[in-house]
Scaffold this active site. Structure first.
Site, PDB file in Angstrom:
ATOM      1  N   HIS A 323     113.024 -11.220  14.365  1.00  0.00           N
ATOM      2  CA  HIS A 323     112.168 -12.159  15.099  1.00  0.00           C
ATOM      3  C   HIS A 323     112.262 -11.921  16.598  1.00  0.00           C
ATOM      4  O   HIS A 323     113.084 -11.124  17.085  1.00  0.00           O
ATOM      5  CB  HIS A 323     112.542 -13.605  14.769  1.00  0.00           C
ATOM      6  CG  HIS A 323     113.963 -13.978  15.134  1.00  0.00           C
ATOM      7  ND1 HIS A 323     114.385 -14.164  16.424  1.00  0.00           N
ATOM      8  CD2 HIS A 323     115.052 -14.205  14.352  1.00  0.00           C
ATOM      9  CE1 HIS A 323     115.667 -14.493  16.443  1.00  0.00           C
ATOM     10  NE2 HIS A 323     116.106 -14.523  15.184  1.00  0.00           N
ATOM     11  N   CYS A 341     120.667 -12.384  13.089  1.00  0.00           N
ATOM     12  CA  CYS A 341     119.310 -11.863  12.934  1.00  0.00           C
ATOM     13  C   CYS A 341     119.089 -10.599  13.764  1.00  0.00           C
ATOM     14  O   CYS A 341     119.915 -10.222  14.600  1.00  0.00           O
ATOM     15  CB  CYS A 341     118.293 -12.928  13.328  1.00  0.00           C
ATOM     16  SG  CYS A 341     118.295 -14.358  12.235  1.00  0.00           S
TER      17      CYS A 341
END
Length: 396
Positions: A323, A341
């Site tokens: 992301h 992430c």
């Protein structure tokens, strides 16, 4: 036994667990019990047709094939139709004495049987199966008529436990447009439910069309699972041949298409040395979720963060995404400092989000990881060898 006279109504009688039916072949009939005869076209007496059906009454046991047996002569045709108008296919035995359905009788269903013999005689019978105490249902992925990446497995999650895994797996028919080799594999889903995935031996070839015909109506899940009371069908197409390669040690993300580099971008992975580290392994893009609220307590990291995050691409059930992470800009390309992430700057994340397909493989490598993604944490089956994956089939 009971007899059916021409142009009269019929009735069935339970006899030693079967329904026995007699049908007159011509308008002339007579005789005694079990030995009635009719006159054929040649004037000679012929015995009446007698058939028996293994399932009888209004509370017959589901989950068994329908068997129709002829006492004398040869069956030429048997039609079994359920209360919704669907037919049970079947086959007459080589000796013509019996017919057996290919599918099993489903629970809570009425059936009508019509049989014809070699002399043109016909007979009818009917029965109904008992309603199920519990019904099992399922969730299929990917969605019907979608186009997905080359690593997307066909995945089924069941509402209730599946103890009869082999029987269920036999009912799951996968066909592909190019005879792709693949296998089912069973696991416990991240949700705790039973799950079975079909994975090809190697990544799919672009353009492959995949169809699942789950012929589950009438299959028993086993203890605590209930019955399946319908069939399921879905299909999808494989899209572009592209792979996302994530190098945790060198802090780079590369999009490869048809084996050629499309773009090489800086990124920052999970902070090594603890729970904030990223997972390594061959994972699969599960969904493109856009802008979502990410909260650290949902992944066991306390109150470390609560952010609206753009261009979110889910890789695992445990919360690993790729992301946009503009707050981490100083580390991109030189250090792993995220909470697990794969973070990129806004422009790069937007570009990747627009290019990737659900089902694309993300191949994550490097020592700066907390281990290899688990089998059920998203789609982790690509981290198993082909033989290890095939061993998870209930039919091996």
């Amino acid at each position: 036994m009971s007899r059916i006279r021409p142009r009269s109504t019929f009735r069935t009688t339970a006899l030693a667990g079967t329904a026995v039916l007699t049908a007159a072949l011509t308008a002339c009939s007579g005789g005694g019990s079990g030995a009635s005869t009719t006159a054929g076209q040649d004037g000679k007496a012929k015995p009446e047709t007698r058939i028996s059906v293994n399932l009888t009454g209004k509370q017959a046991k589901a989950g068994e094939p329908v068997r129709v047996t002829l006492a004398e002569g040869r069956l030429t045709q048997v039609t079994v139709t359920d209360s919704k108008g669907a037919r049970l296919d079947g086959k007459v035995a080589a000796d013509g004495k019996s017919w057996t359905s290919a599918r099993k009788a489903a629970p809570g269903t009425g059936y009508t049987i019509e049989a014809r013999d070699e002399n043109g005689g016909t007979a009818k019978a009917d029965f109904a199966t008992a309603a199920p105490e519990k019904v099992n249902k399922l969730t299929l992925a990917p969605g019907k008529n979608t186009t997905v990446g080359i690593a997307q497995p066909l995945s089924i999650v069941f509402d209730h436990p599946v103890k009869n895994k082999a029987e269920v797996e036999k009912a799951l028919k996968v066909t592909t447009s190019n005879n792709t080799e693949g296998s089912w594999g069973w696991m416990e889903d991240w949700s705790g439910k039973d799950r079975v995935d079909w994975r090809p031996k190697e990544y799919w070839k672009p353009g492959t069309k995949v169809t699942l015909n789950a012929q589950l109506n009438g299959v028993d899940s086993g203890a605590d699972g209930g019955w399946f009371v319908r069939d399921y069908q879905t299909g999808f197409t494989i899209g572009r041949n592209q792979v996302v390669k994530v190098d945790l040690d060198n802090h780079r993300l590369k999009l490869m298409r048809d084996g050629q580099l499309v773009k090489d971008l800086p990124m920052s992975g999970g902070t090594p040395g603890g729970e904030k580290a990223s997972w390594r392994g061959r994972t699969v893009l599960m969904s493109k979720e856009g802008t979502i609220n990410m909260r650290s307590e949902t992944v066991g990291l306390g109150d470390a963060y609560d952010k609206m995050v753009d261009f979110s691409m889910r890789l695992t059930w445990s919360g690993m995404y790729a992301h946009a992470a503009p707050w981490n800009a100083q580390y991109m390309g030189n250090a792993n400092r995220s909470s697990g992430c794969i973070g990129m700057n806004d422009a790069d994340a937007k570009w990747v989000y627009g290019e990737v397909q659900v089902g694309d493989p993300f191949e994550v490598t490097g020592e700066d990881a907390k281990g290899t993604q688990a089998l059920n944490n998203g789609y982790g089956e690509w981290n198993l060898s082909w033989e290890d994956w095939r061993a998870k089939s209930a039919l091996r």
